[in-house]
Design a protein around this motif. Structure first.
Motif, PDB file in Angstrom:
ATOM      1  N   GLU A 120     -17.411 -40.896  16.521  1.00  0.00           N
ATOM      2  CA  GLU A 120     -16.537 -41.416  15.454  1.00  0.00           C
ATOM      3  C   GLU A 120     -15.956 -42.781  15.834  1.00  0.00           C
ATOM      4  OE1 GLU A 120     -16.411 -40.295  12.611  1.00  0.00           O
ATOM      5  OE2 GLU A 120     -16.576 -38.129  12.519  1.00  0.00           O
ATOM      6  N   ILE A 121     -15.606 -42.944  17.098  1.00  0.00           N
ATOM      7  CA  ILE A 121     -15.068 -44.246  17.555  1.00  0.00           C
ATOM      8  C   ILE A 121     -16.150 -45.317  17.449  1.00  0.00           C
ATOM      9  CG2 ILE A 121     -14.252 -45.502  19.593  1.00  0.00           C
ATOM     10  CD1 ILE A 121     -12.751 -42.929  20.396  1.00  0.00           C
ATOM     11  N   ILE A 176     -11.332 -41.876   8.880  1.00  0.00           N
ATOM     12  CA  ILE A 176     -12.008 -41.587  10.154  1.00  0.00           C
ATOM     13  C   ILE A 176     -10.987 -41.425  11.269  1.00  0.00           C
ATOM     14  CG2 ILE A 176     -13.671 -42.460  11.851  1.00  0.00           C
ATOM     15  CD1 ILE A 176     -15.026 -43.979   9.544  1.00  0.00           C
ATOM     16  N   VAL A 177      -9.974 -42.296  11.276  1.00  0.00           N
ATOM     17  CA  VAL A 177      -8.915 -42.207  12.300  1.00  0.00           C
ATOM     18  C   VAL A 177      -8.216 -40.859  12.214  1.00  0.00           C
ATOM     19  CG1 VAL A 177      -6.668 -43.120  12.986  1.00  0.00           C
ATOM     20  CG2 VAL A 177      -8.543 -44.691  12.484  1.00  0.00           C
ATOM     21  N   HIS A 178      -7.928 -40.423  11.002  1.00  0.00           N
ATOM     22  CA  HIS A 178      -7.271 -39.123  10.813  1.00  0.00           C
ATOM     23  C   HIS A 178      -8.137 -37.985  11.359  1.00  0.00           C
ATOM     24  CE1 HIS A 178      -4.663 -36.124   9.030  1.00  0.00           C
ATOM     25  NE2 HIS A 178      -5.712 -35.575   8.414  1.00  0.00           N
ATOM     26  N   ARG A 179      -9.444 -38.085  11.152  1.00  0.00           N
ATOM     27  CA  ARG A 179     -10.354 -37.051  11.655  1.00  0.00           C
ATOM     28  C   ARG A 179     -10.387 -37.065  13.198  1.00  0.00           C
ATOM     29  NH1 ARG A 179     -13.880 -37.886   8.249  1.00  0.00           N
ATOM     30  NH2 ARG A 179     -15.189 -39.401   9.299  1.00  0.00           N
ATOM     31  N   GLN A 211      -7.976 -38.012  15.129  1.00  0.00           N
ATOM     32  CA  GLN A 211      -6.688 -37.449  15.552  1.00  0.00           C
ATOM     33  C   GLN A 211      -6.754 -35.921  15.572  1.00  0.00           C
ATOM     34  OE1 GLN A 211      -4.182 -39.188  16.583  1.00  0.00           O
ATOM     35  NE2 GLN A 211      -3.808 -41.037  15.399  1.00  0.00           N
ATOM     36  N   ASN A 212      -7.337 -35.350  14.542  1.00  0.00           N
ATOM     37  CA  ASN A 212      -7.456 -33.888  14.483  1.00  0.00           C
ATOM     38  C   ASN A 212      -8.330 -33.339  15.607  1.00  0.00           C
ATOM     39  OD1 ASN A 212      -5.832 -33.619  12.229  1.00  0.00           O
ATOM     40  ND2 ASN A 212      -7.535 -33.803  10.778  1.00  0.00           N
ATOM     41  N   CYS A 246      -4.421 -43.912  19.881  1.00  0.00           N
ATOM     42  CA  CYS A 246      -3.300 -44.122  18.946  1.00  0.00           C
ATOM     43  C   CYS A 246      -2.704 -45.518  19.100  1.00  0.00           C
ATOM     44  CB  CYS A 246      -2.231 -43.058  19.166  1.00  0.00           C
ATOM     45  SG  CYS A 246      -2.735 -41.400  18.681  1.00  0.00           S
ATOM     46  N   LYS A 247      -2.621 -45.999  20.331  1.00  0.00           N
ATOM     47  CA  LYS A 247      -2.105 -47.358  20.550  1.00  0.00           C
ATOM     48  C   LYS A 247      -3.007 -48.384  19.884  1.00  0.00           C
ATOM     49  CE  LYS A 247       0.474 -46.812  24.884  1.00  0.00           C
ATOM     50  NZ  LYS A 247       0.540 -47.187  26.311  1.00  0.00           N
TER      51      LYS A 247
END
Length: 597
Positions: free
Chosen positions: A61-62, A88-91, A93-94, A117-118
């Protein structure tokens, strides 16, 4: 499980449709993303979960985010970030949350989540992650410091940082690093408040409504932390670390003086205190106005400062005559001597001072062993060969059982080609215990190889095998075999090997070296190799799987080898090897059979 995976794939549809609609991805690429995401989803939704699967999914994902960033840069399209990247960021994070809740002990996983997160500026998320991390790992001071620094430097919340430090000190009341960072934080907070007040004053704003207490601005909170710290943690080194932190802040002059005064009172008998007090004299100016205009004036000022330093050191070695104190004094003199200067008088003065301090420390029998080598280098560099020889011969008088001193002495004697080398080697071996003699035997052999005949050197090797403890004799046998091959070739090496073949203990390297010597010959005989391998396996066959594999490879690859012997060797290996070595051997043997080893 299938329904959950289908639901997650359907949740991706809006972002995938947007990617195709705005032209960042083609339909073919979208299908590839769906296929890959489906495979990764199955791995993270099954009953038996593996950390590597989560890491691979997160990394995928990254990488997808990075690809989208490059496509945006290439096409110049900057819209729809909320529908695409944020989803995508939210996914991610999960995924991180699931992984850290499953493998709570993996700190690197937590830190990777924080780093992500940073990068995406999720400040509220980071505070929550730190809160969860510290609840699970309160026993690691470094994590508390990291969290407090985040609150102080990134969130600009000194109150939250202070709260974290206070909580951390309840768990770790004896942690020097926590106190140091807490002390630094309070000073940074005071400096920040002073700058804010100064800017408001320059803007001619009314400060009555703003709260800037004078105690905070002067570093009173830092002073409280300092006093609590030195009550909890003793020692001049910690005290000095707080002083070095305070010196970074120009407004804390009063606090620096207070810490310095306490240092002299509380740790007057510590060499570190004396060393710091002496070196502090280098920072204090004493020149008259305009004196530094010339190079001569600058040199004179440096000379005066160094004299003041030495006066403090002289007082120190008078009241505290220890090896550590003399080491501080000698190290200072060496540092000043090694500094470049064009002033001849200053250079000569530094040289004279260094020589005198070395001599006095040696005469007081308080010169540390690691400084003798530097003294000898200094003496030989100045051409004082006889002085160096005299110091070397006398350095073992006070500590005849120190192997390091004997080694330094003998190295110097060899370096200056003294006639007393053989005599001093024999003297050293008589004084030292057998378990401490290995470095001297090694040095003796190296010297003898260049200075004595082959017969004398060989006799010395044989003598060392009897004089050293079994563990050290193993190393001497390896050196003996190397020397024999170096001086007499294969024939002599084989003779030495045959003479030592029953003289236990051995090392694997001893046998491997003989095998290597045999293989370096033009006519490498398989019969000899078999003998060496069999002898090695007799000693190490139960603890070394690689020996068995190498033996099998020799039978397979050597022109005179017998591949039909490999089955017998494999059967013997399975019988002799123990525990996990059997599995390791089987795995490597399988790779060998398919040509991957």
């Amino acid at each position: 499980m299938a329904e959950i995976i289908e639901q997650h794939l359907e949740d991706r549809l809006p972002e995938l449709l947007q990617l195709e609609r705005v032209g960042l991805f083609t339909r073919k690429e979208i299908k590839a993303v769906v296929k890959k995401a489906s495979a990764l989803e199955y791995k993270v939704q099954r009953r038996a979960l593996f950390k590597e699967d989560f890491i691979n999914y997160i990394q995928y994902e990254i990488n997808l985010l990075e690809l989208i960033k490059k496509r945006r840069a290439r096409t110049g399209y900057v819209f729809k970030k909320e529908e695409i990247e944020f989803s995508i960021v939210h996914r991610i994070q999960n995924l991180f949350r699931r992984a850290t809740s499953k493998w709570k002990e993996d700190i690197q996983l937590w830190l990777s989540h924080i780093a992500f997160c940073k990068k995406w500026n999720s400040k509220t998320q980071i505070s929550k992650i730190f809160s969860s991390l510290l609840a699970i790992h309160p026993n690691k001071p470094a994590l508390w410091i990291m969290a407090a620094k985040w609150e102080m430097e990134d969130c600009l919340s000194s109150e939250s940082a202070r709260h974290l430090f206070l909580r951390a000190l309840r768990f770790h009341p004896d942690s020097p690093k926590l106190y140091q960072e807490y002390f630094r934080m309070e000073l940074m907070h005071a400096e920040k408040q002073r700058k804010e007040k100064q800017e408001f004053e320059q803007a001619k704003m009314d400060l009555d409504e703003l709260d800037y207490p004078e105690e905070i601005l002067n570093g009173s909170l830092a002073r409280i932390v300092y006093k609590e710290a030195v009550n909890k943690i003793k020692g001049a080194e910690f005290h000095l670390s707080l002083l070095s932190i305070a010196k970074l802040f120009t407004f804390a002059q009063d606090l620096q003086k207070e810490i310095y005064d306490h240092l002299q009172v509380l740790h007057a008998g510590d060499p570190l205190t004396w060393d710091f007090v002496a070196r502090r004299e280098l920072e204090l100016e004493s020149q008259l106005p305009g004196e530094l205009a010339s190079k001569q004036g600058k040199a004179a000022e440096v000379a005066r400062r160094e004299e003041r330093c030495c006066a403090v050191y002289e007082e120190a070695v008078s009241s505290l005559a220890t090896e550590t104190m003399w080491k501080c004094y000698v190290t200072f003199c060496l540092e000043r001597f090694n500094r470049k200067t064009n002033n001849k008088e200053l250079r000569e003065k530094r040289q004279e001072r260094a020589m005198d301090v070395f001599r006095r420390a040696h005469e007081a029998r308080l010169l540390s062993e690691n400084l003798y080598q530097q003294w000898f280098d200094l003496l030989l560099g100045l051409g004082l060969r006889e002085v160096a020889l005299g110091a070397a011969l006398s350095m073992t008088d006070c500590c005849p059982d120190s192997a390091t001193r004997w080694q330094l002495q003998l190295q110097l004697l060899i370096r200056i080609e003294s006639s007393k080398v053989q005599e001093r080697f024999e003297e050293a071996i008589r004084h030292l215990k057998a378990k401490d003699c290995l470095p001297l035997w090694s040095l003796w052999m190296e010297w003898s190889e260049g200075a004595n005949s082959e017969a004398d050197t060989e006799a010395l090797f044989q003598k060392s095998l009897l004089a050293t403890v079994p563990a050290d004799s193993v190393i001497m046998k390896e050196k003996y075999l190397d020397w024999a091959y170096r001086t007499g070739g294969h024939k002599k090496a084989k003779r030495v090997f045959m003479s030592l073949r029953e003289n236990r203990p051995f090392s694997v390297q001893f046998f491997r070296r003989m095998i290597q010597i045999e293989k370096e010959q033009e006519t490498c005989k398989m019969l000899n190799l078999r003998e060496y391998y069999e002898r090695a396996l007799r000693e190490f066959g139960s603890v070394n799987s690689d020996l068995w594999l190498d033996y099998i490879k020799e039978e397979l690859n050597h022109p005179s080898g017998k591949p039909e012997n490999c089955g017998q060797i494999h059967w013997r290996a399975m019988k002799m090897l123990k525990g996990e070595l059997v599995e390791e051997f089987v795995a490597k043997y399988t790779l060998l059979q398919i040509g991957q080893l």
